[in-house]
Write a protein that holds these residues in place. Structure first.
Motif, PDB file in Angstrom:
ATOM      1  N   MET A   1     -13.729  56.053  84.588  1.00 16.76           N
ATOM      2  CA  MET A   1     -14.702  56.033  85.671  1.00 16.76           C
ATOM      3  C   MET A   1     -14.356  57.058  86.746  1.00 16.76           C
ATOM      4  O   MET A   1     -13.204  57.468  86.900  1.00 16.76           O
ATOM      5  N   GLU A   2     -15.386  57.457  87.496  1.00 20.54           N
ATOM      6  CA  GLU A   2     -15.170  58.251  88.701  1.00 20.54           C
ATOM      7  C   GLU A   2     -15.892  57.557  89.849  1.00 20.54           C
ATOM      8  O   GLU A   2     -16.918  56.905  89.637  1.00 20.54           O
ATOM      9  N   TYR A   3     -15.343  57.649  91.041  1.00 22.29           N
ATOM     10  CA  TYR A   3     -16.033  57.082  92.196  1.00 22.29           C
ATOM     11  C   TYR A   3     -16.501  58.226  93.067  1.00 22.29           C
ATOM     12  O   TYR A   3     -15.771  59.161  93.370  1.00 22.29           O
ATOM     13  N   ILE A   4     -17.775  58.153  93.414  1.00 25.53           N
ATOM     14  CA  ILE A   4     -18.430  59.298  94.044  1.00 25.53           C
ATOM     15  C   ILE A   4     -18.531  59.168  95.554  1.00 25.53           C
ATOM     16  O   ILE A   4     -19.009  60.064  96.212  1.00 25.53           O
ATOM     17  N   CYS A   5     -18.124  58.039  96.099  1.00 23.00           N
ATOM     18  CA  CYS A   5     -17.954  57.919  97.536  1.00 23.00           C
ATOM     19  C   CYS A   5     -17.139  56.674  97.811  1.00 23.00           C
ATOM     20  O   CYS A   5     -17.044  55.776  96.986  1.00 23.00           O
ATOM     21  N   GLN A   6     -16.511  56.634  98.960  1.00 26.77           N
ATOM     22  CA  GLN A   6     -15.737  55.467  99.342  1.00 26.77           C
ATOM     23  C   GLN A   6     -15.790  55.318 100.845  1.00 26.77           C
ATOM     24  O   GLN A   6     -15.283  56.129 101.594  1.00 26.77           O
ATOM     25  N   SER A   7     -16.476  54.290 101.289  1.00 26.35           N
ATOM     26  CA  SER A   7     -16.613  54.051 102.728  1.00 26.35           C
ATOM     27  C   SER A   7     -17.123  52.635 102.891  1.00 26.35           C
ATOM     28  O   SER A   7     -17.464  51.948 101.933  1.00 26.35           O
ATOM     29  N   THR A   8     -17.203  52.178 104.113  1.00 31.67           N
ATOM     30  CA  THR A   8     -17.759  50.855 104.376  1.00 31.67           C
ATOM     31  C   THR A   8     -19.286  50.880 104.352  1.00 31.67           C
ATOM     32  O   THR A   8     -19.929  49.852 104.337  1.00 31.67           O
TER      33      THR A   8
ATOM     34  N   ILE B   1     -19.994  48.774  80.115  1.00 37.15           N
ATOM     35  CA  ILE B   1     -20.846  49.971  80.107  1.00 37.15           C
ATOM     36  C   ILE B   1     -20.707  50.659  78.752  1.00 37.15           C
ATOM     37  O   ILE B   1     -19.594  50.904  78.281  1.00 37.15           O
ATOM     38  N   LEU B   2     -21.837  50.967  78.129  1.00 41.48           N
ATOM     39  CA  LEU B   2     -21.832  51.701  76.858  1.00 41.48           C
ATOM     40  C   LEU B   2     -22.463  53.069  77.033  1.00 41.48           C
ATOM     41  O   LEU B   2     -23.320  53.263  77.903  1.00 41.48           O
ATOM     42  N   PRO B   3     -22.079  54.048  76.200  1.00 38.78           N
ATOM     43  CA  PRO B   3     -22.799  55.328  76.197  1.00 38.78           C
ATOM     44  C   PRO B   3     -24.256  55.109  75.788  1.00 38.78           C
ATOM     45  O   PRO B   3     -24.573  54.170  75.045  1.00 38.78           O
ATOM     46  N   LYS B   4     -25.139  55.976  76.247  1.00 37.75           N
ATOM     47  CA  LYS B   4     -26.561  55.830  75.933  1.00 37.75           C
ATOM     48  C   LYS B   4     -26.804  55.744  74.434  1.00 37.75           C
ATOM     49  O   LYS B   4     -27.651  54.964  73.972  1.00 37.75           O
ATOM     50  N   GLU B   5     -26.053  56.532  73.646  1.00 39.98           N
ATOM     51  CA  GLU B   5     -26.306  56.567  72.197  1.00 39.98           C
ATOM     52  C   GLU B   5     -25.983  55.244  71.517  1.00 39.98           C
ATOM     53  O   GLU B   5     -26.366  55.037  70.363  1.00 39.98           O
TER      54      GLU B   5
ATOM     55  N   VAL C   1     -29.146  47.820  81.074  1.00 42.44           N
ATOM     56  CA  VAL C   1     -29.683  47.944  82.429  1.00 42.44           C
ATOM     57  C   VAL C   1     -29.369  49.355  82.938  1.00 42.44           C
ATOM     58  O   VAL C   1     -28.207  49.667  83.234  1.00 42.44           O
ATOM     59  N   PRO C   2     -30.363  50.227  83.041  1.00 43.11           N
ATOM     60  CA  PRO C   2     -30.084  51.590  83.506  1.00 43.11           C
ATOM     61  C   PRO C   2     -29.821  51.614  85.012  1.00 43.11           C
ATOM     62  O   PRO C   2     -30.524  50.974  85.791  1.00 43.11           O
ATOM     63  N   SER C   3     -28.798  52.342  85.398  1.00 44.24           N
ATOM     64  CA  SER C   3     -28.471  52.507  86.816  1.00 44.24           C
ATOM     65  C   SER C   3     -27.937  53.921  87.018  1.00 44.24           C
ATOM     66  O   SER C   3     -27.553  54.599  86.058  1.00 44.24           O
ATOM     67  N   SER C   4     -27.915  54.362  88.254  1.00 42.71           N
ATOM     68  CA  SER C   4     -27.287  55.643  88.564  1.00 42.71           C
ATOM     69  C   SER C   4     -25.783  55.460  88.724  1.00 42.71           C
ATOM     70  O   SER C   4     -24.998  56.295  88.295  1.00 42.71           O
ATOM     71  N   TRP C   5     -25.396  54.375  89.360  1.00 43.06           N
ATOM     72  CA  TRP C   5     -24.002  53.966  89.495  1.00 43.06           C
ATOM     73  C   TRP C   5     -23.990  52.519  89.949  1.00 43.06           C
ATOM     74  O   TRP C   5     -25.034  51.958  90.293  1.00 43.06           O
ATOM     75  N   TYR C   6     -22.840  51.896  89.925  1.00 44.27           N
ATOM     76  CA  TYR C   6     -22.729  50.544  90.477  1.00 44.27           C
ATOM     77  C   TYR C   6     -21.781  50.574  91.663  1.00 44.27           C
ATOM     78  O   TYR C   6     -21.006  51.522  91.848  1.00 44.27           O
ATOM     79  N   PHE C   7     -21.859  49.553  92.490  1.00 44.18           N
ATOM     80  CA  PHE C   7     -21.022  49.456  93.676  1.00 44.18           C
ATOM     81  C   PHE C   7     -19.937  48.400  93.488  1.00 44.18           C
ATOM     82  O   PHE C   7     -20.157  47.370  92.833  1.00 44.18           O
TER      83      PHE C   7
ATOM     84  N   ALA D   1     -18.914  53.692  95.114  1.00 42.97           N
ATOM     85  CA  ALA D   1     -19.972  53.919  94.128  1.00 42.97           C
ATOM     86  C   ALA D   1     -19.291  54.483  92.877  1.00 42.97           C
ATOM     87  O   ALA D   1     -18.609  55.506  92.953  1.00 42.97           O
ATOM     88  N   ILE D   2     -19.492  53.829  91.738  1.00 39.80           N
ATOM     89  CA  ILE D   2     -18.698  54.116  90.538  1.00 39.80           C
ATOM     90  C   ILE D   2     -19.626  54.383  89.355  1.00 39.80           C
ATOM     91  O   ILE D   2     -20.651  53.710  89.182  1.00 39.80           O
ATOM     92  N   ARG D   3     -19.233  55.348  88.526  1.00 40.85           N
ATOM     93  CA  ARG D   3     -19.986  55.640  87.306  1.00 40.85           C
ATOM     94  C   ARG D   3     -19.025  56.250  86.287  1.00 40.85           C
ATOM     95  O   ARG D   3     -17.934  56.717  86.647  1.00 40.85           O
TER      96      ARG D   3
END
Length: 206
Positions: free
Chosen positions: A196-203, A169-173, A99-105, A124-126
């Protein structure tokens, strides 16, 4: 967990995936009964682009609805037990999808001083340095149309404070191998992304 993810429709790779999904003859059948989402926040019961094998075993994009129909809607399956659960065991063996996504919440799960659980910040995590986040799932056919669930696992150390589960989560390859019906899925679990990195954190994240 996982109950939300995000599609950034401006990403070139996503634009290609969406074009491929839009050429599927299944799309017209879904349009009669469910929302088709190709941008923004994705929720259970949405129809979204999902990667799975076509009839010849090649990589293809299908519009699939998030959630198996059961006594209640099933949106996740535990990686550790999917091979043993009657609901998921056949799909674990032969019906796997990406399932392709930009990130998950994910929302913080906190324990208050009164002992009651409450929800905290939304993250938001990726995977670190990722352009797309490839959530691993299972799929099946219900009433002639495909549905999927997202597999979950123990979280990586740096996001464990948020929640005690994360998507597999798996690498694309590794995704072509993951969706092949003759692959042993256990063999690919060692490739799972956990840094993982989280790219924002808020309500009100994103």
């Amino acid at each position: 967990m996982c109950c939300r993810y995000y599609i950034d429709e401006d990403a070139p790779e996503f634009q290609k995936i969406i074009r491929q999904m839009n050429s599927s003859p299944l799309l017209a059948r879904w349009q009669e009964s469910a929302p088709i989402v190709t941008r923004g926040e994705v929720r259970p019961t949405d129809v979204v682009p999902v990667i799975a094998p076509d009839r010849r075993g090649g990589r293809a994009v299908f519009p699939m609805k998030w959630g198996y129909t059961a006594r209640s809607l099933l949106i996740n399956a535990r990686t550790e037990t999917a091979a043993e659960k009657p609901t998921f065991m056949e799909d674990w063996r032969r019906h796997r999808c990406a399932v392709p996504s930009s990130w998950y919440f994910e929302w913080e799960h906190l324990l208050g001083p009164d002992g009651k659980k409450r929800t905290g910040r939304k993250f938001a995590i990726r995977p670190e340095n990722a352009t797309l986040t490839w959530l691993c799932g299972l799929y099946r056919i219900e009433n002639g149309l495909p549905r999927f669930v997202v597999l979950t696992r123990e979280p990586g150390d740096n996001i464990r404070f948020i929640h005690n589960r994360m998507p597999l989560i798996l690498p694309k390859e590794q995704t072509d191998e993951w969706i092949r019906p003759d692959t042993d899925p256990e063999r690919l679990l060692s490739f799972a992304e956990t840094d993982m990195e989280y790219i924002c954190q808020s309500t009100n994240c994103i």
